[in-house]
Design a protein around this motif. Structure first.
Motif, mmCIF file in Angstrom:
data_model
loop_
_atom_site.group_PDB
_atom_site.id
_atom_site.type_symbol
_atom_site.label_atom_id
_atom_site.label_comp_id
_atom_site.label_asym_id
_atom_site.label_seq_id
_atom_site.Cartn_x
_atom_site.Cartn_y
_atom_site.Cartn_z
ATOM 1 N N GLU A 10 0.832 -1.207 0.000
ATOM 2 C CA GLU A 10 0.000 0.000 0.000
ATOM 3 C C GLU A 10 0.868 1.258 0.000
ATOM 4 N N LEU A 11 1.927 1.258 0.775
ATOM 5 C CA LEU A 11 2.823 2.409 0.783
ATOM 6 C C LEU A 11 3.485 2.596 -0.581
ATOM 7 N N SER A 58 -5.315 0.619 5.042
ATOM 8 C CA SER A 58 -5.251 2.064 4.777
ATOM 9 C C SER A 58 -4.905 2.842 6.033
ATOM 10 N N GLU A 59 -5.490 2.467 7.145
ATOM 11 C CA GLU A 59 -5.214 3.155 8.408
ATOM 12 C C GLU A 59 -3.756 2.958 8.828
ATOM 13 N N GLU A 92 2.713 6.638 6.877
ATOM 14 C CA GLU A 92 2.919 7.795 5.991
ATOM 15 C C GLU A 92 3.125 9.062 6.818
ATOM 16 N N ALA A 93 2.369 9.217 7.884
ATOM 17 C CA ALA A 93 2.528 10.391 8.752
ATOM 18 C C ALA A 93 3.903 10.370 9.424
ATOM 19 N N LEU A 94 4.360 9.211 9.848
ATOM 20 C CA LEU A 94 5.701 9.103 10.448
ATOM 21 C C LEU A 94 6.781 9.475 9.441
ATOM 22 N N VAL A 95 6.667 8.947 8.251
ATOM 23 C CA VAL A 95 7.649 9.230 7.204
ATOM 24 C C VAL A 95 7.579 10.688 6.799
#
Length: 140
Positions: free
Chosen positions: A12-13, A126-127, A133-136
């Motif tokens: 997903e990423l 997705s969650e 994604e927020a961490l990255v």
């Protein structure tokens, strides 16, 4: 741990445009099951914005190079259910399922101690990807 959802979240990423490496594939692991340290160092030298997935004995040698070490965990029953239904053949035999159960007791606590973030692998893909994604994103 096997069946926690690492590959699914990584897919997903990748779909979202992140550079990812699943060290279970592509020759990152040596025959003894450890990471190829010179190869991993070259990879990490080339890419700052990389999401790496894998669980090997010598991964701790790279923790200082990662902004976050995420443990994706799930209860044993969930892990065992998932490994019997995925395309990866590991986890289908009774001996492999017993090994997974043993790893939950012996390896997962070590991974937990080294993790900077633990995520519940029962959450939606997705969650989980949103959280990573927020961490990255904080590091970009």
């Amino acid at each position: 741990m096997s069946g926690a959802g690492k590959t699914t979240v990584l897919d997903e990423l990748r779909r979202r445009g992140f550079r990812t490496v699943d060290t279970d594939y592509g020759g990152w692991e040596l025959p003894d099951g450890t990471w190829d340290e010179p190869g991993m160092n070259r990879l990490l030298d080339r890419h700052r914005d990389l999401v790496v997935s894998g669980t090997v004995e010598n991964q701790v040698r790279f923790y200082h190079r990662f902004h976050h070490v995420v443990l994706l965990s799930a209860p044993l029953e969930v892990l065992l259910h998932r490994v019997t239904r995925r395309t990866n053949p590991y986890g289908r035999t009774p001996a492999q399922r017993a090994e997974i159960a043993r790893y939950v007791l012996t390896v997962e606590p070590l991974l937990r101690r080294g993790a900077t973030v633990e995520l519940d692998g029962r959450r939606g893909v997705s969650e989980l990807a949103d959280t990573i994604e927020a961490l990255v994103g904080k590091e970009r």
